[in-house]
Design a protein around this motif. Structure first.
Motif, mmCIF file in Angstrom:
data_model
loop_
_atom_site.group_PDB
_atom_site.id
_atom_site.type_symbol
_atom_site.label_atom_id
_atom_site.label_comp_id
_atom_site.label_asym_id
_atom_site.label_seq_id
_atom_site.Cartn_x
_atom_site.Cartn_y
_atom_site.Cartn_z
ATOM 1 N N SER A 38 81.107 40.522 59.439
ATOM 2 C CA SER A 38 81.722 41.531 59.812
ATOM 3 C C SER A 38 83.355 41.434 60.037
ATOM 4 C CB SER A 38 81.151 42.245 60.863
ATOM 5 O OG SER A 38 81.121 41.596 62.066
ATOM 6 N N ASN A 39 84.149 42.424 60.082
ATOM 7 C CA ASN A 39 85.465 42.089 60.656
ATOM 8 C C ASN A 39 85.705 41.670 62.132
ATOM 9 O OD1 ASN A 39 88.306 42.428 59.810
ATOM 10 N ND2 ASN A 39 88.465 44.045 61.443
ATOM 11 N N THR A 40 84.650 42.099 62.877
ATOM 12 C CA THR A 40 84.891 41.828 64.429
ATOM 13 C C THR A 40 84.161 40.463 64.581
ATOM 14 O OG1 THR A 40 84.256 44.318 65.072
ATOM 15 C CG2 THR A 40 83.937 42.559 66.832
ATOM 16 N N ASP A 41 83.265 40.145 63.969
ATOM 17 C CA ASP A 41 82.704 38.629 63.872
ATOM 18 C C ASP A 41 83.724 37.669 63.532
ATOM 19 O OD1 ASP A 41 80.411 37.837 65.115
ATOM 20 O OD2 ASP A 41 79.425 36.974 63.229
ATOM 21 N N ILE A 42 84.388 37.861 62.642
ATOM 22 C CA ILE A 42 85.407 36.980 61.787
ATOM 23 C C ILE A 42 86.246 36.728 62.865
ATOM 24 C CG2 ILE A 42 87.475 36.859 60.473
ATOM 25 C CD1 ILE A 42 85.929 38.516 58.512
ATOM 26 N N PHE A 43 86.678 37.401 63.931
ATOM 27 C CA PHE A 43 87.624 37.067 65.175
ATOM 28 C C PHE A 43 86.880 36.221 66.281
ATOM 29 C CE2 PHE A 43 89.833 40.066 62.295
ATOM 30 C CZ PHE A 43 91.092 39.471 62.098
ATOM 31 N N ALA A 52 74.726 35.972 64.050
ATOM 32 C CA ALA A 52 76.042 36.632 63.576
ATOM 33 C C ALA A 52 75.901 37.752 62.973
ATOM 34 C CB ALA A 52 76.463 35.649 62.462
ATOM 35 N N GLU A 53 76.910 38.787 63.007
ATOM 36 C CA GLU A 53 76.911 39.982 62.359
ATOM 37 C C GLU A 53 77.224 40.119 60.952
ATOM 38 O OE1 GLU A 53 78.848 44.410 63.032
ATOM 39 O OE2 GLU A 53 78.938 42.732 64.582
ATOM 40 N N TRP A 54 76.225 40.062 60.016
ATOM 41 C CA TRP A 54 76.643 39.787 58.715
ATOM 42 C C TRP A 54 76.975 41.285 57.935
ATOM 43 C CZ3 TRP A 54 76.979 34.804 57.563
ATOM 44 C CH2 TRP A 54 76.269 34.063 58.321
ATOM 45 N N LEU A 235 94.882 39.430 44.906
ATOM 46 C CA LEU A 235 94.483 39.148 46.166
ATOM 47 C C LEU A 235 95.587 39.169 47.186
ATOM 48 C CD1 LEU A 235 92.241 35.990 45.186
ATOM 49 C CD2 LEU A 235 91.549 38.086 45.827
ATOM 50 N N LEU A 236 96.807 38.820 46.789
ATOM 51 C CA LEU A 236 97.958 39.226 47.712
ATOM 52 C C LEU A 236 97.869 40.582 47.992
ATOM 53 C CD1 LEU A 236 100.662 37.150 45.980
ATOM 54 C CD2 LEU A 236 99.324 36.397 48.093
ATOM 55 N N ASP A 237 97.933 41.533 47.095
ATOM 56 C CA ASP A 237 97.731 42.941 47.394
ATOM 57 C C ASP A 237 96.614 43.407 48.515
ATOM 58 O OD1 ASP A 237 99.813 43.627 45.937
ATOM 59 O OD2 ASP A 237 98.537 44.316 44.145
ATOM 60 N N PHE A 238 95.513 42.517 48.370
ATOM 61 C CA PHE A 238 94.359 42.794 49.292
ATOM 62 C C PHE A 238 94.920 42.580 50.603
ATOM 63 C CE2 PHE A 238 90.263 41.794 46.800
ATOM 64 C CZ PHE A 238 90.511 42.919 45.925
ATOM 65 N N GLN A 239 95.987 41.817 51.334
ATOM 66 C CA GLN A 239 96.390 41.733 52.520
ATOM 67 C C GLN A 239 96.796 43.059 52.922
ATOM 68 O OE1 GLN A 239 99.416 38.826 52.577
ATOM 69 N NE2 GLN A 239 98.095 37.112 52.109
ATOM 70 N N GLY A 240 97.550 43.821 52.206
ATOM 71 C CA GLY A 240 98.137 45.163 52.896
ATOM 72 C C GLY A 240 96.627 46.308 52.565
ATOM 73 N N GLN A 241 96.046 46.200 51.416
ATOM 74 C CA GLN A 241 94.876 47.169 50.965
ATOM 75 C C GLN A 241 93.817 47.088 52.189
ATOM 76 O OE1 GLN A 241 94.002 46.367 47.064
ATOM 77 N NE2 GLN A 241 95.847 47.286 46.217
ATOM 78 N N PHE A 242 93.502 46.026 52.635
ATOM 79 C CA PHE A 242 92.241 45.522 53.419
ATOM 80 C C PHE A 242 92.887 45.046 54.923
ATOM 81 C CE2 PHE A 242 90.169 44.979 49.323
ATOM 82 C CZ PHE A 242 89.282 46.149 49.455
ATOM 83 N N SER A 243 93.860 45.630 55.276
ATOM 84 C CA SER A 243 94.447 45.419 56.451
ATOM 85 C C SER A 243 93.283 45.429 57.880
ATOM 86 C CB SER A 243 95.628 45.948 56.991
ATOM 87 O OG SER A 243 95.421 47.618 57.048
ATOM 88 N N ASN A 244 92.361 46.376 57.539
ATOM 89 C CA ASN A 244 91.420 46.623 58.532
ATOM 90 C C ASN A 244 90.059 46.144 58.072
ATOM 91 O OD1 ASN A 244 93.303 48.102 60.433
ATOM 92 N ND2 ASN A 244 92.961 49.646 59.012
ATOM 93 N N ASN A 245 90.013 45.347 57.042
ATOM 94 C CA ASN A 245 88.687 44.677 56.625
ATOM 95 C C ASN A 245 88.896 43.232 56.136
ATOM 96 O OD1 ASN A 245 86.265 44.238 55.505
ATOM 97 N ND2 ASN A 245 86.223 46.078 54.199
ATOM 98 N N ALA A 251 86.011 37.864 50.837
ATOM 99 C CA ALA A 251 85.022 38.328 49.943
ATOM 100 C C ALA A 251 85.820 37.921 48.672
ATOM 101 C CB ALA A 251 84.440 39.565 49.889
ATOM 102 N N GLY A 252 87.127 38.604 48.381
ATOM 103 C CA GLY A 252 87.821 38.412 47.266
ATOM 104 C C GLY A 252 88.029 36.876 46.860
ATOM 105 N N LEU A 253 88.493 36.332 47.918
ATOM 106 C CA LEU A 253 88.942 34.915 47.680
ATOM 107 C C LEU A 253 87.587 34.015 47.243
ATOM 108 C CD1 LEU A 253 90.848 34.066 50.948
ATOM 109 C CD2 LEU A 253 91.862 34.060 48.819
ATOM 110 N N THR A 254 86.307 34.429 47.545
ATOM 111 C CA THR A 254 85.211 33.749 47.338
ATOM 112 C C THR A 254 85.200 34.077 45.521
ATOM 113 O OG1 THR A 254 84.281 33.997 49.418
ATOM 114 C CG2 THR A 254 82.719 33.442 47.569
ATOM 115 N N LEU A 255 85.168 35.218 45.264
ATOM 116 C CA LEU A 255 84.939 35.689 43.901
ATOM 117 C C LEU A 255 85.913 35.232 43.022
ATOM 118 C CD1 LEU A 255 84.245 39.573 44.576
ATOM 119 C CD2 LEU A 255 82.474 37.662 43.802
#
Length: 282
Positions: A38-43, A52-54, A235-245, A251-255
């Protein structure tokens, strides 16, 4: 059978290889781990596994993309188009050029190989403006297949140089036997030489495939609409699109990495054999 005893140098080499492999795999394993969190668990608990919060829905979010945006599925399709065009035509033209160069007089062959060697030294950044001007004039901006054609030109020198080394050592007796059977130069290449070139062709195809899959400089400049972007640019666009996720970003980097890992595991023996056979110093 007697067991071979490892020398101290051999033991040190094996330990070094194991350590190097672990260090190389750790970043990828960490990306996979964070992709499920989860976003919280990452930090708060990035390396934790117990308690862990999966959040496996990160992969679904990355695949479909944010609301109103493009997801990994679009980027994967565009990257596949670019890779198929680039690898197919660069291998075809590279194999033809490398083989028929070996049939020319020595001076001509050396001149051809030197020209391709010079081409490998050109910095990619020098080509950005000329390519952009050409694409803009021809109305080809945001066209994945046109970008694939550009990659054909960039991958061709590597194809020629590696395959040239292999064809220089190709048994002349096989060509002579084909000539006695009435096969011409072209038929000999397609029926005899090309099937026996599988190892080097797979190797150079994989080398160029890794380059095409991860190239960003040209892709950023030439693919301007979101629907045309390849995986690295997307994936560079994901930085702005998923700023809160943040989990969706991992997950995108893994894919993005999984297809390369699978293909390498399938063809790794051919890659090692092909690179060994296809030296460029002749």
């Amino acid at each position: 059978m007697t067991k071979k005893r490892l020398t101290p140098a051999g033991t040190a080499a094996q330990i070094t290889a194991v350590v190097w492999s672990v260090l190389a795999a750790l970043p990828f394993l960490l990306i996979i781990l964070l992709g499920f969190k989860s976003n919280t668990d990452i930090f708060t608990n990035p390396l934790g596994v117990v308690n862990a919060e999966w959040n496996p829905t990160n992969f679904l979010d990355a695949w479909t993309g944010p609301s109103g945006g493009r997801g990994f599925s679009t980027y994967l399709l565009n990257s596949a188009v670019v890779a198929v065009v680039a690898i197919t035509f660069s291998l075809l033209l590279g194999a033809l050029t490398a083989y028929f160069a070996t049939l020319t007089p020595t001076r001509v062959r050396v001149a051809i190989i030197r020209a391709f060697l010079v081409a490998t030294t050109l910095p990619l950044i020098m080509l950005l403006l000329p390519y952009y001007s050409a694409f803009s004039t021809l109305n080809l901006l945001s066209s994945p297949w046109a970008l694939g054609v550009v990659y054909v030109a960039l991958c061709l020198p590597t194809c020629v140089l590696i395959l040239h080394g292999f064809y220089m050592g190709f048994p002349g007796e096989l060509r002579e036997a084909a000539a006695l059977d009435g096969l011409g130069i072209t038929a000999t290449f397609t029926r005899i030489v090309l099937p026996l070139s599988k190892g080097p062709i797979v190797a150079v195809g994989m080398v160029n495939g890794f380059f095409v899959w991860g190239e960003t400089q040209l892709a950023i400049v030439l693919l301007q609409t979101p629907s045309s972007r390849t995986i690295p640019v997307g994936l560079l666009d994901f930085q702005g699109q998923f700023s809160n996720n943040t989990g969706a970003m991992f997950a995108g980097l893994t894919l993005a990495t999984i297809p390369l890992v699978i293909i390498y595991l399938i063809f790794n023996k051919s890659i090692a054999k092909g690179v060994a056979l296809g030296g460029v110093s002749r």
